[in-house]
Design an enzyme around this catalytic site. Structure first.
Site, short mmCIF file in Angstrom:
data_model
loop_
_atom_site.label_atom_id
_atom_site.label_comp_id
_atom_site.label_asym_id
_atom_site.label_seq_id
_atom_site.Cartn_x
_atom_site.Cartn_y
_atom_site.Cartn_z
N GLU A 140 -10.31 0.08 8.61
CA GLU A 140 -10.16 -0.15 7.17
C GLU A 140 -11.13 -1.26 6.75
OE1 GLU A 140 -6.20 -0.94 5.03
OE2 GLU A 140 -7.25 -2.85 4.82
N THR B 249 -10.07 0.11 0.76
CA THR B 249 -8.95 -0.25 -0.11
C THR B 249 -9.32 -0.11 -1.58
OG1 THR B 249 -9.48 -2.59 -0.19
CG2 THR B 249 -8.04 -1.88 1.60
N HIS C 188 -8.39 4.69 -0.56
CA HIS C 188 -7.03 4.34 -0.95
C HIS C 188 -6.97 4.57 -2.45
CE1 HIS C 188 -6.36 1.31 2.61
NE2 HIS C 188 -7.09 2.35 2.98
N ARG D 254 1.71 3.75 -4.13
CA ARG D 254 2.16 3.24 -5.43
C ARG D 254 1.30 2.05 -5.81
NH1 ARG D 254 7.27 -0.45 -5.95
NH2 ARG D 254 5.69 -1.89 -5.19
N GLY D 255 1.02 1.18 -4.84
CA GLY D 255 0.26 -0.04 -5.11
C GLY D 255 1.20 -1.21 -5.34
N ALA E 17 4.92 6.53 -5.04
CA ALA E 17 3.84 7.25 -4.36
C ALA E 17 4.15 8.74 -4.21
CB ALA E 17 3.59 6.61 -3.00
N LYS F 75 7.80 11.59 0.47
CA LYS F 75 6.33 11.68 0.48
C LYS F 75 5.87 12.82 1.39
CE LYS F 75 5.79 6.95 0.98
NZ LYS F 75 5.12 5.62 0.88
N GLN G 92 1.97 -0.03 7.73
CA GLN G 92 1.81 -1.44 7.40
C GLN G 92 1.72 -2.22 8.71
OE1 GLN G 92 0.77 -3.94 5.71
NE2 GLN G 92 1.93 -3.28 3.90
N LYS H 274 -14.65 -8.02 9.21
CA LYS H 274 -15.19 -8.96 10.21
C LYS H 274 -15.58 -8.18 11.46
CE LYS H 274 -12.85 -12.86 8.32
NZ LYS H 274 -11.81 -13.77 8.24
P1 FAD Z 1 6.25 3.81 -2.49
O1 FAD Z 1 6.28 4.84 -1.44
O2 FAD Z 1 6.36 4.26 -3.92
O3 FAD Z 1 7.40 2.75 -2.17
C1 FAD Z 1 7.52 1.54 -2.90
C2 FAD Z 1 8.98 1.10 -2.93
O4 FAD Z 1 9.75 2.00 -3.74
C3 FAD Z 1 9.67 1.12 -1.56
O5 FAD Z 1 10.59 0.08 -1.53
C4 FAD Z 1 10.36 2.47 -1.52
O6 FAD Z 1 11.50 2.47 -0.67
C5 FAD Z 1 10.74 2.70 -2.98
N1 FAD Z 1 10.62 4.11 -3.37
C6 FAD Z 1 9.69 5.01 -3.00
N2 FAD Z 1 9.87 6.19 -3.61
C7 FAD Z 1 10.94 6.03 -4.41
C8 FAD Z 1 11.59 6.89 -5.32
N3 FAD Z 1 11.19 8.13 -5.53
N4 FAD Z 1 12.65 6.41 -6.02
C9 FAD Z 1 13.08 5.12 -5.84
N5 FAD Z 1 12.48 4.27 -4.97
C10 FAD Z 1 11.42 4.71 -4.29
N6 FAD Z 1 -2.10 -1.65 -2.08
C11 FAD Z 1 -3.14 -1.64 -2.97
O7 FAD Z 1 -2.97 -2.06 -4.12
N7 FAD Z 1 -4.39 -1.20 -2.58
C12 FAD Z 1 -4.63 -0.72 -1.32
O8 FAD Z 1 -5.74 -0.31 -1.02
C13 FAD Z 1 -3.55 -0.70 -0.38
N8 FAD Z 1 -3.73 -0.23 0.87
C14 FAD Z 1 -2.65 -0.10 1.72
C15 FAD Z 1 -2.83 0.47 2.98
C16 FAD Z 1 -1.75 0.65 3.85
C17 FAD Z 1 -1.96 1.31 5.19
C18 FAD Z 1 -0.45 0.22 3.45
C19 FAD Z 1 0.72 0.41 4.37
C20 FAD Z 1 -0.27 -0.39 2.22
C21 FAD Z 1 -1.37 -0.55 1.33
N9 FAD Z 1 -1.22 -1.14 0.07
C22 FAD Z 1 -2.28 -1.18 -0.82
C23 FAD Z 1 0.06 -1.76 -0.31
C24 FAD Z 1 1.01 -0.80 -1.01
O9 FAD Z 1 0.44 -0.39 -2.24
C25 FAD Z 1 2.32 -1.54 -1.21
O10 FAD Z 1 3.01 -1.66 0.00
C26 FAD Z 1 3.21 -1.06 -2.33
O11 FAD Z 1 4.13 -2.09 -2.65
C27 FAD Z 1 4.02 0.20 -1.99
O12 FAD Z 1 3.23 1.29 -1.88
P2 FAD Z 1 3.82 2.68 -1.32
O13 FAD Z 1 2.76 3.67 -1.44
O14 FAD Z 1 4.46 2.49 0.00
O15 FAD Z 1 4.95 2.92 -2.45
#
Ligand code: FAD
Length: 283
Positions: free
Chosen positions: A10, A41, A70, A100-101, A117, A158, A169, A265
């Site tokens: 990444e 990202t 991403h 979701r972000g 997401a 998902k 993560q 890095k």
């Molecule tokens: P979700 O899957 O939507 O989950 C978010 C929260 O909501 C969780 O607590 C989940 O349990 C809950 N949830 C999910 N679906 C539902 C639903 N239908 N109803 C109710 N609750 C729900 N962030 C960035 O901004 N840019 C990046 O490039 C980036 N890269 C990443 C790369 C990786 C490998 C990882 C693991 C994370 C990355 N993130 C990035 C961070 C990520 O955006 C955050 O962790 C964010 O807070 C959650 O994203 P998610 O896609 O897991 O969200």
């Protein structure tokens, strides 16, 4: 991933005012390890999306590996999402990590058309079936989730919406990771898992990233922080050794993919790869 463990990196785009050259140079060094893909990202709130596209385009045009962009729901309405996804496809970028972000400071919601997401995954799967879609997984539970069980149920959503594989993560506690894998399999999540490895290189970012994601700091890592916290060079040396051991622990557990967060890095990552003997593992 169905044939063998994938190996990937990444990177993150430079800030708008910074030159692209150092990252382009970093990419050249990373290509030498023949990664199966390099992900880039996407800034929270859609900031830096132009830069993200430039990087994905550069990776695509290198012909050396696959770019994975991403992409988040933050501030994104369907019309903008459609336009941006069309742009990626025109550039030949058809691999995406649908997220979701994280909310920018002061935000309580995405302020876009999708709250989670799984809705973005469904939108992409329905309207742009040519994308290979990765989704995020949180081995120690997403920090906002009420319980691990609830978070896993959301991961399942998902998968059901059309995700192809999981990118995880950071997780320094391999036992917690193993427990999560067992639990998600019990919940019917069958997707391959690409394990994200965050190298331990300096004290403050290591603490910041684990704490902000609600992740554990195991005893061995706590000792490194306590012992070498005031000596950046010694910390980095011990941190790299810790990272190599962590990679072995993951590989021994049996993962479908190894995804290294390079933090841009390449020299440090090169040391870790060399010491972990990853090239030979891959071959
Ligand atoms: P979700 O899957 O939507 O989950 C978010 C929260 O909501 C969780 O607590 C989940 O349990 C809950 N949830 C999910 N679906 C539902 C639903 N239908 N109803 C109710 N609750 C729900 N962030 C960035 O901004 N840019 C990046 O490039 C980036 N890269 C990443 C790369 C990786 C490998 C990882 C693991 C994370 C990355 N993130 C990035 C961070 C990520 O955006 C955050 O962790 C964010 O807070 C959650 O994203 P998610 O896609 O897991 O969200």
């Amino acid at each position: 991933m169905k044939k063998r463990m994938s190996f990937s990196f990444e990177v993150f785009p430079p800030k708008a005012e910074q030159s692209m050259e150092p990252l382009l140079d970093t990419l050249e060094h990373l290509y030498a390890y023949k990664p199966d893909f390099i992900s880039c990202t996407y800034g929270a709130g859609g900031t830096n999306v132009g830069r993200n596209m430039e990087i994905c385009k550069a990776i695509k045009e290198s012909g050396k590996t696959i770019p994975v962009t991403h992409y988040t729901c933050i501030g994104n309405k369907k019309e903008k999402i459609r336009e941006e996804l069309e742009t990626y496809l025109k550039m030949g970028v058809n691999h995406i990590l649908a997220l979701r972000g994280d909310f920018p400071k002061g935000w309580q919601e995405t302020r876009g058309d999708f709250d989670h997401a799984n809705e973005l995954v469904e939108y992409i799967r329905t309207n742009f079936p040519e994308f290979c879609i990765a989704v995020a997984g949180n081995p120690e539970k997403h920090i906002q989730a009420g319980s691990l069980k609830e978070d896993i149920a959301h991961l399942r959503l998902k998968q059901d919406a059309g995700g192809d594989y999981i990118m995880t993560q950071l997780c320094y506690d391999v036992k917690n990771y193993q427990h999560w894998v067992e639990q998600i399999r019990k919940a019917g999540v069958t997707l391959p898992i690409d394990a994200g490895i965050m190298p331990v290189l300096s004290k403050d970012p290591t603490i910041r990233m684990t704490v902000s994601n609600g992740c554990s700091i195991p005893k061995e890592l706590a000792e490194i922080i306590g012992k070498y916290g005031d000596s950046p060079e010694d910390f980095k040396k011990a941190g790299k050794e810790y990272t190599v051991k962590l990679i072995y622990d993951y590989i021994n557990m049996g993962i479908d993919g190894l995804h290294i967060y390079t933090l841009n890095k390449w020299q440090d990552v090169a040391d870790i790869i060399k010491n972990a003997g990853i090239r030979s593992i891959k071959e």
